[in-house]
Structure formats: structure tokens, C-alpha cells
Design a protein around this motif. Structure first.
Motif, PDB file in Angstrom:
ATOM      1  N   GLN A 110     -50.115 -58.537  31.633  1.00 39.35           N
ATOM      2  CA  GLN A 110     -49.039 -58.423  32.624  1.00 39.35           C
ATOM      3  C   GLN A 110     -49.149 -59.503  33.697  1.00 39.35           C
ATOM      4  OE1 GLN A 110     -47.461 -54.664  33.533  1.00 39.35           O
ATOM      5  NE2 GLN A 110     -47.421 -54.990  35.733  1.00 39.35           N
ATOM      6  N   LYS A 141     -47.867 -62.831  32.424  1.00 36.58           N
ATOM      7  CA  LYS A 141     -46.408 -62.901  32.324  1.00 36.58           C
ATOM      8  C   LYS A 141     -45.757 -62.998  33.698  1.00 36.58           C
ATOM      9  CE  LYS A 141     -44.605 -62.987  29.014  1.00 36.58           C
ATOM     10  NZ  LYS A 141     -44.372 -64.101  28.057  1.00 36.58           N
ATOM     11  N   LYS A 142     -46.371 -62.363  34.687  1.00 34.52           N
ATOM     12  CA  LYS A 142     -45.791 -62.369  36.033  1.00 34.52           C
ATOM     13  C   LYS A 142     -46.024 -63.699  36.735  1.00 34.52           C
ATOM     14  CE  LYS A 142     -45.934 -59.900  40.446  1.00 34.52           C
ATOM     15  NZ  LYS A 142     -46.565 -58.778  41.198  1.00 34.52           N
ATOM     16  N   ASN A 149     -46.804 -67.562  36.405  1.00 32.31           N
ATOM     17  CA  ASN A 149     -46.678 -68.591  35.371  1.00 32.31           C
ATOM     18  C   ASN A 149     -46.714 -69.978  36.005  1.00 32.31           C
ATOM     19  OD1 ASN A 149     -46.378 -69.504  32.784  1.00 32.31           O
ATOM     20  ND2 ASN A 149     -44.167 -69.330  32.753  1.00 32.31           N
ATOM     21  N   THR A 181     -49.951 -57.529  22.864  1.00 31.42           N
ATOM     22  CA  THR A 181     -48.924 -58.553  23.103  1.00 31.42           C
ATOM     23  C   THR A 181     -47.850 -58.510  22.022  1.00 31.42           C
ATOM     24  OG1 THR A 181     -50.293 -60.198  21.965  1.00 31.42           O
ATOM     25  CG2 THR A 181     -50.442 -60.126  24.373  1.00 31.42           C
ATOM     26  N   LEU A 238     -44.828 -58.994  23.953  1.00 34.30           N
ATOM     27  CA  LEU A 238     -44.956 -60.030  24.984  1.00 34.30           C
ATOM     28  C   LEU A 238     -45.904 -61.102  24.453  1.00 34.30           C
ATOM     29  CD1 LEU A 238     -45.389 -57.967  28.280  1.00 34.30           C
ATOM     30  CD2 LEU A 238     -43.475 -59.451  27.721  1.00 34.30           C
ATOM     31  N   LEU A 295     -48.256 -64.028  23.778  1.00 38.40           N
ATOM     32  CA  LEU A 295     -48.932 -65.034  24.579  1.00 38.40           C
ATOM     33  C   LEU A 295     -49.765 -65.900  23.639  1.00 38.40           C
ATOM     34  CD1 LEU A 295     -50.288 -62.820  27.504  1.00 38.40           C
ATOM     35  CD2 LEU A 295     -48.313 -64.326  27.577  1.00 38.40           C
ATOM     36  N   ASP A 355     -52.932 -69.291  27.036  1.00 41.54           N
ATOM     37  CA  ASP A 355     -52.988 -68.207  28.006  1.00 41.54           C
ATOM     38  C   ASP A 355     -54.375 -67.579  28.023  1.00 41.54           C
ATOM     39  OD1 ASP A 355     -50.246 -68.131  29.019  1.00 41.54           O
ATOM     40  OD2 ASP A 355     -49.699 -67.580  26.982  1.00 41.54           O
TER      41      ASP A 355
END
Length: 214
Positions: free
Chosen positions: A61, A64-65, A67, A96, A99, A101, A124
Motif C-alpha cells: 500500500q 502505491k501511495k 510514487n 499484489t 496491484l 508491482l 519496487d
């Protein structure tokens, strides 16, 4: 308490539910908000899925928040063996699912050739054994200069086997970063290591409330 109450986003909650983890454990309830808040953590817990998911979900999380505009590795996970590296890699893949990564595992026994192209791109999450990471760094195949989060799994084993290598690796990382340390036993050596890398750490033990440690 639900994962929603911990402020995790729906794609992660959905993946957790499908993985058979619809509700957080007591440890996850304690640790996930602290990781999301960017705090340094020292956690005493035995190996297992609960341990891995307690950092996997909030780190996904956070990535993703936040970047930032750079093309380097963002999260480094150090672990003592190929086997644990692969377990952590699978855990990241599991959570993931919705989402995606970029991630890579590096460890002894695999050739650099299959990994160098991935290392030259933004990653990431990099999961690594110390020996392999030092080899790649010595050969200038990787930069650790913009690591945002350092996760150390089984720190007590790493210090026993590779204290010199761990100390060397720390000099390659930026001073400003989040540190998340896991150990089955919090020994004096573990505390000395944590004191070197963090001025203030939140100590969490399974089945206990957390407390701030200076």
C-alpha cells in the motif's frame, strides 16, 4: 477488527480474503498501522505466514501511495536463505494480485545474466540474501542509494552468519529510510544492531501491546 479498519485499500483486502485471510491477526492489527505511518519497527515473532503478511500488505500500500520520480530500487528485503527469499517473493505475488508491482529475488545459485536487465529497471521490491546483494553491488549492477524501506527478516540469523556483510550493506543505503526488523528472539546483539540504525523504534511482540523504545 477488520483489514478495512486498518486503512488497507480494497485491492489488498480482496487478495487477502482470497488467500484465506479475511481478518487480521492480533499482531497484524498492531503492526500494520505503524508500518503505514512510516515508523521503525522491531518485531519478535516466529517465522510463518503471519510474519510475512504483516509487512507485505502495508508495504504494498505504501508503494502505491507514494510514487517518487526515480528509477531505482525502493524496498529492500534482506533474508538469510534462498528458501525464505522465495517464500517472501510468493507472498508479495499473492497480495499484489490486483496491484501489480515490480519485484525480484536474488540469491546464491542463479546466474546474474537472467537478472541484470531487471536490476537496471526500477524495482519496487528487491528480496535478497546479503552475499548475493554484495556481489551485485561490488560489480556495480545495482544501486541502493534510494532505498526507502529496509526490511530485515531473521535478523538474529543474519547477524550470526553475516554481521560483517550486513554492516557493509548498511553503508550503501541512505540514512533516511524506514527500518522494519523481524527476529524470533530479541537478543543483545539484535538490540545493538537496531540501536545502530534507528534512534527510535517501536517494539512489538506477538500477543503483547507495542511500546516505543528509544
Amino acid at each position: 477488527m477488520s483489514f478495512k479498519n486498518l486503512n488497507l485499500i480494497n485491492p489488498i483486502i480482496r487478495a487477502a480474503t482470497e488467500a484465506g485471510c479475511p481478518m487480521p491477526t492480533e499482531l497484524q492489527t498492531q503492526i500494520i498501522p505503524q508500518i503505514l505511518d512510516g515508523k521503525d519497527i522491531l518485531c519478535q515473532i516466529s517465522r510463518g505466514t503471519e510474519r510475512m503478511t504483516s509487512f507485505t500488505m502495508p508495504i504494498i500500500q505504501a508503494l502505491k501511495k507514494n510514487n517518487p520520480d526515480h528509477n531505482d530500487t525502493r524496498v529492500l528485503v534482506l533474508t538469510p536463505t534462498k528458501e525464505t527469499a522465495l517464500e517472501i517473493e510468493e507472498n508479495f505475488k499473492l497480495y499484489t494480485k490486483y496491484l501489480p508491482l515490480s519485484q525480484l529475488s536474488v540469491y546464491e545459485g542463479i546466474s546474474n545474466g537472467t537478472q541484470l536487465s531487471s536490476l537496471r529497471r526500477r524495482l519496487d521490491v528487491l528480496i535478497a540474501t546479503p552475499e548475493k546483494l554484495i556481489e551485485l553491488d561490488d560489480q556495480r549492477h545495482i544501486s541502493l542509494a534510494k532505498i526507502e524501506v529496509l526490511i530485515v527478516d531473521d535478523i538474529e540469523i543474519l547477524l550470526e552468519k553475516n554481521e560483517v556483510e550486513i554492516t557493509k550493506l548498511l553503508t550503501k543505503l541512505p540514512l533516511k529510510r524506514q527500518n522494519i526488523i523481524y527476529s524470533s528472539v530479541i537478543s543483545n546483539d539484535v538490540r545493538k544492531f537496531v540501536d545502530k540504525i534507528s534512534d527510535k523504534v517501536i517494539e512489538i511482540k506477538k500477543s503483547t501491546a507495542y511500546s516505543a523504545v528509544s
